[in-house]
Design a protein around this motif. Structure first.
Motif, PDB file in Angstrom:
ATOM      1  N   SER A 112       0.852  -1.188   0.000  1.00  0.00           N
ATOM      2  CA  SER A 112       0.000   0.000   0.000  1.00  0.00           C
ATOM      3  C   SER A 112       0.892   1.243   0.000  1.00  0.00           C
ATOM      4  CB  SER A 112      -0.912   0.029   1.229  1.00  0.00           C
ATOM      5  OG  SER A 112      -1.706  -1.133   1.292  1.00  0.00           O
ATOM      6  N   TRP A 113       0.483   2.269  -0.760  1.00  0.00           N
ATOM      7  CA  TRP A 113       1.270   3.502  -0.838  1.00  0.00           C
ATOM      8  C   TRP A 113       0.348   4.651  -1.268  1.00  0.00           C
ATOM      9  CZ3 TRP A 113       0.618   0.156  -4.738  1.00  0.00           C
ATOM     10  CH2 TRP A 113       0.398   0.674  -6.022  1.00  0.00           C
ATOM     11  N   GLY A 114       0.889   5.845  -1.284  1.00  0.00           N
ATOM     12  CA  GLY A 114       0.126   7.008  -1.742  1.00  0.00           C
ATOM     13  C   GLY A 114      -1.012   7.358  -0.824  1.00  0.00           C
ATOM     14  N   TRP A 115      -0.750   7.369   0.499  1.00  0.00           N
ATOM     15  CA  TRP A 115      -1.806   7.671   1.457  1.00  0.00           C
ATOM     16  C   TRP A 115      -2.241   9.139   1.325  1.00  0.00           C
ATOM     17  CZ3 TRP A 115      -3.748   3.850   4.577  1.00  0.00           C
ATOM     18  CH2 TRP A 115      -3.021   2.655   4.603  1.00  0.00           C
ATOM     19  N   ALA A 116      -3.542   9.382   1.474  1.00  0.00           N
ATOM     20  CA  ALA A 116      -4.051  10.757   1.446  1.00  0.00           C
ATOM     21  C   ALA A 116      -3.552  11.532   2.659  1.00  0.00           C
ATOM     22  CB  ALA A 116      -5.577  10.758   1.407  1.00  0.00           C
ATOM     23  N   HIS A 117      -3.477  10.873   3.816  1.00  0.00           N
ATOM     24  CA  HIS A 117      -2.921  11.444   5.034  1.00  0.00           C
ATOM     25  C   HIS A 117      -1.896  10.459   5.571  1.00  0.00           C
ATOM     26  CE1 HIS A 117      -6.267  14.257   4.833  1.00  0.00           C
ATOM     27  NE2 HIS A 117      -7.106  13.227   4.776  1.00  0.00           N
ATOM     28  N   ASP A 118      -0.881  10.970   6.192  1.00  0.00           N
ATOM     29  CA  ASP A 118       0.132  10.079   6.727  1.00  0.00           C
ATOM     30  C   ASP A 118      -0.510   9.056   7.658  1.00  0.00           C
ATOM     31  OD1 ASP A 118       2.122  11.340   5.368  1.00  0.00           O
ATOM     32  OD2 ASP A 118       2.746  12.629   7.041  1.00  0.00           O
ATOM     33  N   PRO A 119      -0.191   7.767   7.469  1.00  0.00           N
ATOM     34  CA  PRO A 119      -0.756   6.741   8.356  1.00  0.00           C
ATOM     35  C   PRO A 119      -0.172   6.852   9.759  1.00  0.00           C
ATOM     36  CG  PRO A 119       0.867   5.780   6.887  1.00  0.00           C
ATOM     37  CD  PRO A 119       0.684   7.201   6.431  1.00  0.00           C
ATOM     38  N   ALA A 120      -0.917   6.312  10.717  1.00  0.00           N
ATOM     39  CA  ALA A 120      -0.452   6.322  12.110  1.00  0.00           C
ATOM     40  C   ALA A 120       0.486   5.144  12.330  1.00  0.00           C
ATOM     41  CB  ALA A 120      -1.651   6.263  13.052  1.00  0.00           C
ATOM     42  N   LEU A 121       1.523   5.080  11.496  1.00  0.00           N
ATOM     43  CA  LEU A 121       2.498   4.009  11.566  1.00  0.00           C
ATOM     44  C   LEU A 121       3.889   4.620  11.542  1.00  0.00           C
ATOM     45  CD1 LEU A 121       0.935   1.598   8.921  1.00  0.00           C
ATOM     46  CD2 LEU A 121       0.794   1.355  11.398  1.00  0.00           C
ATOM     47  N   TYR A 122       4.771   4.045  12.343  1.00  0.00           N
ATOM     48  CA  TYR A 122       6.101   4.616  12.475  1.00  0.00           C
ATOM     49  C   TYR A 122       7.145   3.498  12.445  1.00  0.00           C
ATOM     50  CZ  TYR A 122       3.274   8.493  14.096  1.00  0.00           C
ATOM     51  OH  TYR A 122       2.324   9.472  14.196  1.00  0.00           O
ATOM     52  N   THR A 123       8.292   3.838  11.885  1.00  0.00           N
ATOM     53  CA  THR A 123       9.417   2.905  11.894  1.00  0.00           C
ATOM     54  C   THR A 123      10.047   2.896  13.274  1.00  0.00           C
ATOM     55  OG1 THR A 123      11.067   4.554  11.262  1.00  0.00           O
ATOM     56  CG2 THR A 123       9.826   3.482   9.481  1.00  0.00           C
ATOM     57  N   GLN A 124      11.004   1.988  13.481  1.00  0.00           N
ATOM     58  CA  GLN A 124      11.671   1.920  14.779  1.00  0.00           C
ATOM     59  C   GLN A 124      12.521   3.164  15.065  1.00  0.00           C
ATOM     60  OE1 GLN A 124      14.270  -1.442  14.769  1.00  0.00           O
ATOM     61  NE2 GLN A 124      15.315  -0.854  12.871  1.00  0.00           N
ATOM     62  N   HIS A 125      12.766   3.963  14.019  1.00  0.00           N
ATOM     63  CA  HIS A 125      13.520   5.196  14.210  1.00  0.00           C
ATOM     64  C   HIS A 125      12.599   6.400  14.367  1.00  0.00           C
ATOM     65  CE1 HIS A 125      17.125   2.968  13.240  1.00  0.00           C
ATOM     66  NE2 HIS A 125      16.572   2.571  12.086  1.00  0.00           N
ATOM     67  N   GLY A 126      11.277   6.171  14.397  1.00  0.00           N
ATOM     68  CA  GLY A 126      10.339   7.247  14.627  1.00  0.00           C
ATOM     69  C   GLY A 126       9.829   7.929  13.383  1.00  0.00           C
ATOM     70  N   ALA A 127      10.231   7.478  12.185  1.00  0.00           N
ATOM     71  CA  ALA A 127       9.769   8.099  10.939  1.00  0.00           C
ATOM     72  C   ALA A 127       8.412   7.515  10.548  1.00  0.00           C
ATOM     73  CB  ALA A 127      10.782   7.856   9.831  1.00  0.00           C
ATOM     74  N   VAL A 128       7.574   8.326   9.861  1.00  0.00           N
ATOM     75  CA  VAL A 128       6.263   7.862   9.412  1.00  0.00           C
ATOM     76  C   VAL A 128       6.436   6.899   8.236  1.00  0.00           C
ATOM     77  CG1 VAL A 128       4.054   8.559   8.422  1.00  0.00           C
ATOM     78  CG2 VAL A 128       5.140   9.973  10.189  1.00  0.00           C
ATOM     79  N   LYS A 129       5.725   5.783   8.279  1.00  0.00           N
ATOM     80  CA  LYS A 129       5.755   4.830   7.171  1.00  0.00           C
ATOM     81  C   LYS A 129       4.881   5.336   6.028  1.00  0.00           C
ATOM     82  CE  LYS A 129       6.570   0.443   9.574  1.00  0.00           C
ATOM     83  NZ  LYS A 129       6.041  -0.936   9.802  1.00  0.00           N
ATOM     84  N   THR A 130       5.432   5.419   4.854  1.00  0.00           N
ATOM     85  CA  THR A 130       4.645   5.828   3.681  1.00  0.00           C
ATOM     86  C   THR A 130       4.296   4.643   2.786  1.00  0.00           C
ATOM     87  OG1 THR A 130       6.692   6.295   2.467  1.00  0.00           O
ATOM     88  CG2 THR A 130       5.656   8.123   3.686  1.00  0.00           C
TER      89      THR A 130
END
Length: 400
Positions: free
Chosen positions: A157-175
């Motif tokens: 899944s990609w191209g979210w309209a709004h950033d998902p409430a998901l984060y990598t272990q380094h704190g970055a938002v998953k796109t």
């Protein structure tokens, strides 16, 4: 003295007579030969696919409905139906099972911690099962087939309209979100012609918790996908069949003919030996021996509900053609049969006639046998040559 001389001549004559009879019997001794099976085989129909057949390309479109978590209390939670598109290819490697590799894509909308939407593509490897062929008879021209399937896949899944409430272990938002779903489904397949089917199927997929862009709530997200479209069947959708026990009746027929010829030869030899053993030697009257015309051993076997001469049976038609060319004064009757456990009597009569007609056409058109030397006779299923039902799908030759 005279009596002794006569007795001596009589003894010599008896010894000569015994020697002649023994010699004659040795001359007509027949070695017993029996054609037997060399290996036990498993009886029953075995199916195989010709090279290039039973491949298919699937093209379809439909809808999908994500069924994900409701996160915030008091938040309105709606189901959103969106369009999806599908392409797949596969092969039926038996009348019962097939594999399929395909991809489904589109955009899905979810209400999870707020409204969001994303693009996605889902690739699946499926195992498909034809229920009707498994529980009933195998039919390539069946109009409706019910086909359950299971699958394993990978989804992105990609191209979210709004950033998902998901984060990598380094704190970055998953796109981009990767998932590895499992799915089950059911396909209804409708035969339109030999090369094209219409299908309608539903697939229920189980995804990880991040499918909807949120890892809060249930541990499993679900997605329902409903598709319709067309299957293009390369090489047609048909399986050939053979039964390794079909030749057993043919072997028994050969054994019977060999035994009949051996018995006729033994009878003729015994009569000849008796004539040669007569003393004094009168004029020998030649015994009448049975006409030992070459038996027509070739037969042509057919598959169920078919009048087509297969490539493996063509050699038997060729053998009859060669025999008729070597015996130009002999005429042949072509007798077609059908098994009584399949079809009605009237249908089987027409089927046996088509079988005999196809053999007649091959003899006259491909091998140049004059038509006036051949006679067609349809026996249908009223007359059964063999006790085993499947052996009666046959054409038999006899001299006219």
């Amino acid at each position: 003295m005279k009596k002794n001389i006569l007795f001596g001549f009589a003894a010599c004559g008896a010894m000569l007579l015994s020697a002649n009879v023994a010699t004659a019997q040795e001359a007509v001794a027949v070695e017993e030969v029996t054609i037997t099976e060399t290996e036990a085989v498993e009886c029953g129909d075995h199916f195989y696919s010709e090279r290039g057949a039973n491949w298919f390309l699937q093209i379809g479109a439909g809808m999908e409905l994500p069924m994900t978590d409701r996160i915030a209390d008091g938040q309105e939670h709606h189901r959103h139906i969106t369009a999806s598109y599908n392409i797949a290819f596969g092969k039926w490697f038996s009348p019962y099972l097939a594999w399929r590799i395909g991809a489904t894509g589109g955009a899905y909308h979810v209400d999870a911690d707020g409204y969001n939407k994303a693009k996605y593509i889902n690739a699946n490897a499926d195992l498909m099962w034809d229920m009707f062929n498994s529980f009933g008879s195998v039919k390539s021209d069946r109009f409706l087939s019910v086909i359950p399937f299971v699958g394993l896949g990978v989804s992105r899944s990609w191209g979210w309209a709004h950033d998902p409430a998901l984060y990598t272990q380094h704190g970055a938002v998953k796109t981009r979100v990767w998932e590895f779903p499992v799915s089950v489904g059911l396909q209804l397949r409708f035969r339109l012609c030999k090369y094209v089917d219409f299908f309608a199927e539903g697939r229920y997929g189980l995804f990880g918790d991040e499918f909807d862009g949120s890892a809060i709530g249930q541990n499993v997200d679900m997605n329902l996908n409903v598709l319709g479209g067309f299957n293009i069947n390369f090489g047609g959708r048909e399986f050939k069949s053979f039964n390794p026990c079909d030749y057993l009746g043919y072997i028994n027929q050969l054994n019977g003919q060999v035994n009949d010829l051996r018995g006729a030869l033994a009878t003729c030899g015994a009569a000849l030996a008796a004539a040669e053993a007569q003393l004094p030697c009168p004029e020998v009257v030649a015994p009448e021996c049975p006409d030992a015309q070459a038996p027509l051993l070739s037969t042509v076997r057919f598959t169920i509900n078919s009048a087509k001469i297969t490539s493996t049976e063509t050699v038997n038609v060729y053998n009859i053609a060669q025999w008729m060319k070597a015996n130009p004064n002999s005429n042949v009757v072509i007798k077609g049969y059908a098994d009584k456990d399949t079809g009605t009597a009237s249908y089987n009569m027409k089927l046996s006639e088509r079988r005999a007609q196809n053999v007649y056409n091959m003899l006259t058109k491909e091998y140049g046998i004059p038509a006036d030397r051949l006679t067609i006779k349809a026996e249908g299923s009223d007359s059964q040559v063999y006790d085993v039902n499947n052996w009666n799908r046959i054409v038999i030759f006899s001299q006219n």
